[in-house]
Design an enzyme around this catalytic site. Structure first.
Site, PDB file in Angstrom:
ATOM      1  N   HIS A  25      61.219  37.344  30.806  1.00  0.00           N
ATOM      2  CA  HIS A  25      59.838  37.002  30.452  1.00  0.00           C
ATOM      3  C   HIS A  25      58.945  38.211  30.168  1.00  0.00           C
ATOM      4  O   HIS A  25      57.798  38.033  29.792  1.00  0.00           O
ATOM      5  CB  HIS A  25      59.189  36.202  31.581  1.00  0.00           C
ATOM      6  CG  HIS A  25      58.911  37.041  32.805  1.00  0.00           C
ATOM      7  ND1 HIS A  25      59.868  37.320  33.746  1.00  0.00           N
ATOM      8  CD2 HIS A  25      57.795  37.679  33.221  1.00  0.00           C
ATOM      9  CE1 HIS A  25      59.352  38.081  34.693  1.00  0.00           C
ATOM     10  NE2 HIS A  25      58.099  38.319  34.399  1.00  0.00           N
ATOM     11  N   GLU A  29      52.162  46.238  33.982  1.00  0.00           N
ATOM     12  CA  GLU A  29      52.299  46.267  35.443  1.00  0.00           C
ATOM     13  C   GLU A  29      52.325  47.680  36.035  1.00  0.00           C
ATOM     14  O   GLU A  29      51.801  47.909  37.124  1.00  0.00           O
ATOM     15  CB  GLU A  29      53.561  45.498  35.872  1.00  0.00           C
ATOM     16  CG  GLU A  29      53.470  43.990  35.672  1.00  0.00           C
ATOM     17  CD  GLU A  29      53.772  43.527  34.256  1.00  0.00           C
ATOM     18  OE1 GLU A  29      54.114  44.377  33.404  1.00  0.00           O
ATOM     19  OE2 GLU A  29      53.670  42.325  33.982  1.00  0.00           O
ATOM     20  N   ASP A  36      51.860  43.809  41.203  1.00  0.00           N
ATOM     21  CA  ASP A  36      51.407  44.596  40.052  1.00  0.00           C
ATOM     22  C   ASP A  36      50.816  43.760  38.918  1.00  0.00           C
ATOM     23  O   ASP A  36      50.761  44.188  37.780  1.00  0.00           O
ATOM     24  CB  ASP A  36      52.597  45.400  39.499  1.00  0.00           C
ATOM     25  CG  ASP A  36      53.763  44.501  39.093  1.00  0.00           C
ATOM     26  OD1 ASP A  36      53.596  43.266  39.082  1.00  0.00           O
ATOM     27  OD2 ASP A  36      54.840  45.042  38.773  1.00  0.00           O
ATOM     28  N   GLU A  47      53.697  46.016  48.597  1.00  0.00           N
ATOM     29  CA  GLU A  47      54.619  46.452  47.541  1.00  0.00           C
ATOM     30  C   GLU A  47      53.999  47.602  46.731  1.00  0.00           C
ATOM     31  O   GLU A  47      53.921  47.577  45.499  1.00  0.00           O
ATOM     32  CB  GLU A  47      55.015  45.288  46.623  1.00  0.00           C
ATOM     33  CG  GLU A  47      56.356  45.471  45.942  1.00  0.00           C
ATOM     34  CD  GLU A  47      56.671  44.338  44.966  1.00  0.00           C
ATOM     35  OE1 GLU A  47      56.046  44.277  43.897  1.00  0.00           O
ATOM     36  OE2 GLU A  47      57.546  43.527  45.277  1.00  0.00           O
ATOM     37  N   ARG A  82      56.609  41.045  28.951  1.00  0.00           N
ATOM     38  CA  ARG A  82      55.829  41.190  27.719  1.00  0.00           C
ATOM     39  C   ARG A  82      56.457  42.190  26.753  1.00  0.00           C
ATOM     40  O   ARG A  82      56.498  41.965  25.550  1.00  0.00           O
ATOM     41  CB  ARG A  82      54.419  41.701  28.045  1.00  0.00           C
ATOM     42  CG  ARG A  82      53.440  40.613  28.313  1.00  0.00           C
ATOM     43  CD  ARG A  82      52.215  41.125  29.023  1.00  0.00           C
ATOM     44  NE  ARG A  82      51.587  40.002  29.708  1.00  0.00           N
ATOM     45  CZ  ARG A  82      50.604  39.280  29.204  1.00  0.00           C
ATOM     46  NH1 ARG A  82      50.077  39.587  28.044  1.00  0.00           N
ATOM     47  NH2 ARG A  82      50.116  38.256  29.869  1.00  0.00           N
ATOM     48  N   HIS A  96      60.910  30.591  31.580  1.00  0.00           N
ATOM     49  CA  HIS A  96      59.502  30.834  31.918  1.00  0.00           C
ATOM     50  C   HIS A  96      58.624  29.952  31.031  1.00  0.00           C
ATOM     51  O   HIS A  96      58.990  29.648  29.893  1.00  0.00           O
ATOM     52  CB  HIS A  96      59.228  32.323  31.653  1.00  0.00           C
ATOM     53  CG  HIS A  96      57.959  32.852  32.265  1.00  0.00           C
ATOM     54  ND1 HIS A  96      56.736  32.665  31.694  1.00  0.00           N
ATOM     55  CD2 HIS A  96      57.749  33.579  33.389  1.00  0.00           C
ATOM     56  CE1 HIS A  96      55.811  33.251  32.435  1.00  0.00           C
ATOM     57  NE2 HIS A  96      56.398  33.815  33.478  1.00  0.00           N
TER      58      HIS A  96
HETATM   59  C1  UD1 Z   1      52.672  37.545  34.806  1.00  0.00           C
HETATM   60  C2  UD1 Z   1      52.517  38.977  35.283  1.00  0.00           C
HETATM   61  C3  UD1 Z   1      53.892  39.615  35.433  1.00  0.00           C
HETATM   62  C4  UD1 Z   1      54.809  38.781  36.279  1.00  0.00           C
HETATM   63  C5  UD1 Z   1      54.862  37.366  35.749  1.00  0.00           C
HETATM   64  C6  UD1 Z   1      55.681  36.519  36.673  1.00  0.00           C
HETATM   65  C7  UD1 Z   1      50.512  40.127  34.451  1.00  0.00           C
HETATM   66  C8  UD1 Z   1      49.977  41.032  33.425  1.00  0.00           C
HETATM   67  N1  UD1 Z   1      51.801  39.780  34.310  1.00  0.00           N
HETATM   68  O1  UD1 Z   1      53.215  37.584  33.503  1.00  0.00           O
HETATM   69  O2  UD1 Z   1      53.735  40.876  36.058  1.00  0.00           O
HETATM   70  O3  UD1 Z   1      56.100  39.338  36.220  1.00  0.00           O
HETATM   71  O4  UD1 Z   1      53.532  36.851  35.685  1.00  0.00           O
HETATM   72  O5  UD1 Z   1      56.090  35.341  36.073  1.00  0.00           O
HETATM   73  O6  UD1 Z   1      49.816  39.751  35.356  1.00  0.00           O
HETATM   74  N2  UD1 Z   1      52.304  29.837  31.725  1.00  0.00           N
HETATM   75  C9  UD1 Z   1      52.108  28.472  31.911  1.00  0.00           C
HETATM   76  N3  UD1 Z   1      52.027  28.004  33.208  1.00  0.00           N
HETATM   77  C10 UD1 Z   1      52.158  28.808  34.296  1.00  0.00           C
HETATM   78  C11 UD1 Z   1      52.377  30.190  34.076  1.00  0.00           C
HETATM   79  C12 UD1 Z   1      52.442  30.688  32.793  1.00  0.00           C
HETATM   80  O7  UD1 Z   1      51.993  27.706  30.978  1.00  0.00           O
HETATM   81  O8  UD1 Z   1      52.110  28.321  35.434  1.00  0.00           O
HETATM   82  C13 UD1 Z   1      52.390  30.368  30.313  1.00  0.00           C
HETATM   83  C14 UD1 Z   1      51.039  30.383  29.620  1.00  0.00           C
HETATM   84  O9  UD1 Z   1      51.212  30.071  28.277  1.00  0.00           O
HETATM   85  C15 UD1 Z   1      50.582  31.831  29.775  1.00  0.00           C
HETATM   86  C16 UD1 Z   1      51.909  32.560  29.655  1.00  0.00           C
HETATM   87  O10 UD1 Z   1      52.834  31.719  30.347  1.00  0.00           O
HETATM   88  O11 UD1 Z   1      49.655  32.199  28.783  1.00  0.00           O
HETATM   89  C17 UD1 Z   1      51.914  33.938  30.256  1.00  0.00           C
HETATM   90  O12 UD1 Z   1      51.354  33.952  31.574  1.00  0.00           O
HETATM   91  P1  UD1 Z   1      50.597  35.282  32.141  1.00  0.00           P
HETATM   92  O13 UD1 Z   1      50.200  35.078  33.560  1.00  0.00           O
HETATM   93  O14 UD1 Z   1      49.543  35.684  31.188  1.00  0.00           O
HETATM   94  O15 UD1 Z   1      51.691  36.378  32.057  1.00  0.00           O
HETATM   95  P2  UD1 Z   1      53.195  36.381  32.532  1.00  0.00           P
HETATM   96  O16 UD1 Z   1      53.994  36.785  31.368  1.00  0.00           O
HETATM   97  O17 UD1 Z   1      53.536  35.114  33.234  1.00  0.00           O
HETATM   98  N1  UDP Z   2      61.905  32.262  40.451  1.00  0.00           N
HETATM   99  C1  UDP Z   2      61.714  30.900  40.730  1.00  0.00           C
HETATM  100  N2  UDP Z   2      62.050  29.967  39.752  1.00  0.00           N
HETATM  101  C2  UDP Z   2      62.542  30.341  38.545  1.00  0.00           C
HETATM  102  C3  UDP Z   2      62.693  31.733  38.265  1.00  0.00           C
HETATM  103  C4  UDP Z   2      62.354  32.666  39.243  1.00  0.00           C
HETATM  104  O1  UDP Z   2      61.273  30.534  41.805  1.00  0.00           O
HETATM  105  O2  UDP Z   2      62.822  29.467  37.726  1.00  0.00           O
HETATM  106  C5  UDP Z   2      61.540  33.253  41.495  1.00  0.00           C
HETATM  107  C6  UDP Z   2      62.558  34.336  41.782  1.00  0.00           C
HETATM  108  O3  UDP Z   2      63.452  33.971  42.801  1.00  0.00           O
HETATM  109  C7  UDP Z   2      61.682  35.510  42.204  1.00  0.00           C
HETATM  110  C8  UDP Z   2      60.411  35.299  41.450  1.00  0.00           C
HETATM  111  O4  UDP Z   2      60.411  33.945  41.013  1.00  0.00           O
HETATM  112  O5  UDP Z   2      61.376  35.481  43.580  1.00  0.00           O
HETATM  113  C9  UDP Z   2      60.372  36.243  40.284  1.00  0.00           C
HETATM  114  O6  UDP Z   2      59.333  35.893  39.440  1.00  0.00           O
HETATM  115  P1  UDP Z   2      59.239  36.393  37.953  1.00  0.00           P
HETATM  116  O7  UDP Z   2      60.593  36.724  37.436  1.00  0.00           O
HETATM  117  O8  UDP Z   2      58.426  35.369  37.247  1.00  0.00           O
HETATM  118  O9  UDP Z   2      58.319  37.678  38.094  1.00  0.00           O
HETATM  119  P2  UDP Z   2      58.635  39.222  38.432  1.00  0.00           P
HETATM  120  O10 UDP Z   2      59.414  39.282  39.688  1.00  0.00           O
HETATM  121  O11 UDP Z   2      59.338  39.800  37.251  1.00  0.00           O
HETATM  122  O12 UDP Z   2      57.261  39.796  38.575  1.00  0.00           O
END
Ligand code: UD1
Ligand code: UDP
Length: 375
Positions: free
Chosen positions: A211, A134, A98, A120, A213, A244
């Site tokens: 994490h 999402e 999502d 999914e 939003r 995160h």
């Molecule tokens: C995204 C997904 C969310 C998912 C989550 C898993 C969308 C809208 N949201 O949210 O559904 O649950 O990923 O974790 O697609 N960042 C880093 N390095 C990384 C990843 C993230 O620095 O490898 C930081 C950055 O500052 C970035 C912020 O995290 O701007 C947010 O990342 P983003 O992909 O925009 O949204 P998530 O909150 O991670």
């Molecule tokens: N996860 C991971 N390392 C971490 C935290 C989570 O590998 O430090 C894994 C967790 O087991 C799960 C997935 O990441 O499979 C969940 O990701 P996240 O919580 O970022 O996203 P969401 O599931 O809410 O979309």
């Protein structure tokens, strides 16, 4: 023999974890040629998944930028994917979940009239703003999807209620269970000494992640404050919180937990140590989607720090409980699990509403049955 051309598109940590078992299983199927394309909406958090599963993308859009907005992710992914889809000309494009990558990937495929398989599919909270964005991404993807791979019967029912045809919906289980089976090992040894040194037998170790939003701001302050106060109240409780990489989450966590020595704020863990830490923990407090699916299968109680969930199965099974985003409700639910053995035992049951670890095989069988090359 011409092969069925699949293109898998993903971009974030959870999509990587849930797509990996499908990719690995497809490698063994001679009738399928799979092209792997990552948007890299996440960078470090996705790269660790690629390393663990030894996945080498054919295309890497590398769109990640710190502080990226939803619009920027959508535009960069859509634009990059158009060229690749025109070059690869897949018979089916697979997306998972999502995220913004999922919606952009599906839209890019639709614009090229490429069939879409949505892994999914059919999860619904009923509130477009939670999880945000999402819930909308999943619904928007559904509209242009040809194969809805629904993890559970209730996901299928959601799709039927929205008028999707029965013959396009397939109940498969969730591939996260396939990944979990791959990652969790008996007598696992962590490379991080802190995690090896924790006394899991005599301490109540609570695994925390957050994490979302819609939680950033006051709800997250409430969640972290409640956890912090629980640790201060109970001497035998210890918290591990792999934070995160989102700087907004890190700022709140570092501030609220400052000086609390039994709260271990650590970097995001690679999937293998993370899954094994979950297996050793006492219970889980999270707003993550994936953890609500993994923890029940390991028999770990989960307090879901959200107002609603699109994953009701764990709640119906009794292993997950909605604890809301208010300080009082979270404190109360945590206290009850810590101080009452009965309450704990009621929730600590291994249940498997999300499948038997064979979801990937099912998805591939369905593709082989319904798709022919160059159609
Ligand atoms: C995204 C997904 C969310 C998912 C989550 C898993 C969308 C809208 N949201 O949210 O559904 O649950 O990923 O974790 O697609 N960042 C880093 N390095 C990384 C990843 C993230 O620095 O490898 C930081 C950055 O500052 C970035 C912020 O995290 O701007 C947010 O990342 P983003 O992909 O925009 O949204 P998530 O909150 O991670
Ligand atoms: N996860 C991971 N390392 C971490 C935290 C989570 O590998 O430090 C894994 C967790 O087991 C799960 C997935 O990441 O499979 C969940 O990701 P996240 O919580 O970022 O996203 P969401 O599931 O809410 O979309």
């Amino acid at each position: 023999m011409s092969k069925i051309k699949i293109m898998t598109v993903f971009g974030t940590r959870p999509e990587g974890i849930k797509m990996a078992p499908i990719i690995k299983a497809m490698e063994k199927v001679p009738e399928i040629e799979n092209t792997i394309c990552i948007t890299a909406q996440h960078r470090e958090m996705l790269d660790q998944v690629l390393n663990l599963f030894n996945i080498k993308p054919d295309y890497d859009l590398n769109i990640f930028k710190p502080g990226q907005t939803l619009t920027e992710i959508t535009m960069r992914a859509l634009e990059g994917l158009e060229k690749i889809i025109m070059e690869v000309k897949p018979d089916v494009l697979l997306v998972q979940g999502d995220t913004t990558t999922v919606f952009s990937g599906a839209l890019a495929a639709f614009y090229q009239k490429v069939k879409i398989g949505h892994v999914e599919a059919g999860l619904r909270s009923g509130n477009l703003y939670s999880p945000y964005p999402e819930e909308a991404n999943r619904k928007l993807t559904g509209i242009i999807t040809d194969f809805h791979f629904a993890p559970t019967a209730s996901n299928r029912d959601n799709l039927l209620k929205e008028g999707y045809p029965d013959d396009k919906i397939f109940i498969t289980g969730n591939t996260v269970i396939d990944a979990l089976h791959y990652a969790v090992k008996e007598d696992y040894n962590f490379t991080m000494s802190l995690l090896n040194d924790i006394d899991y037998e005599n301490r109540k170790v609570i695994l925390v992640t957050s994490h979302r939003r819609e939680n950033i701001g006051k709800p997250m302050e409430n969640i972290f404050s409640a956890i912090n106060d629980i640790v201060l109240k109970y001497d035998d409780v210890e918290v591990v919180f792999p934070i995160h990489l989102n700087p907004k989450v890190r700022e709140i966590a570092n501030r609220v937990f400052k000086g609390n020595e039994r709260v271990h704020l650590i970097e995001p863990l690679d999937y293998e140590p993370f899954a094994n830490l979950m297996a050793k923990s006492y219970f889980v407090v999270t707003d993550s989607g994936g953890l609500q699916e993994e923890a029940p299968s390991l028999g770990k109680p989960v307090l879901v720090v959200r107002k609603e969930t699109e994953r009701p199965e764990g709640i119906e099974a009794g292993t997950c409980k909605l604890a809301g985003v208010e300080y009082e409700s979270i404190f109360k639910e945590m206290e009850s699990l810590i101080s009452s053995e009965d309450e704990y035992k009621k929730m600590a049951n291994a249940v498997n509403p999300y499948g038997d670890g064979k979801a990937s095989e099912r998805i591939i069988d369905i593709i082989l049955k319904h798709v022919s090359p160059n159609n």
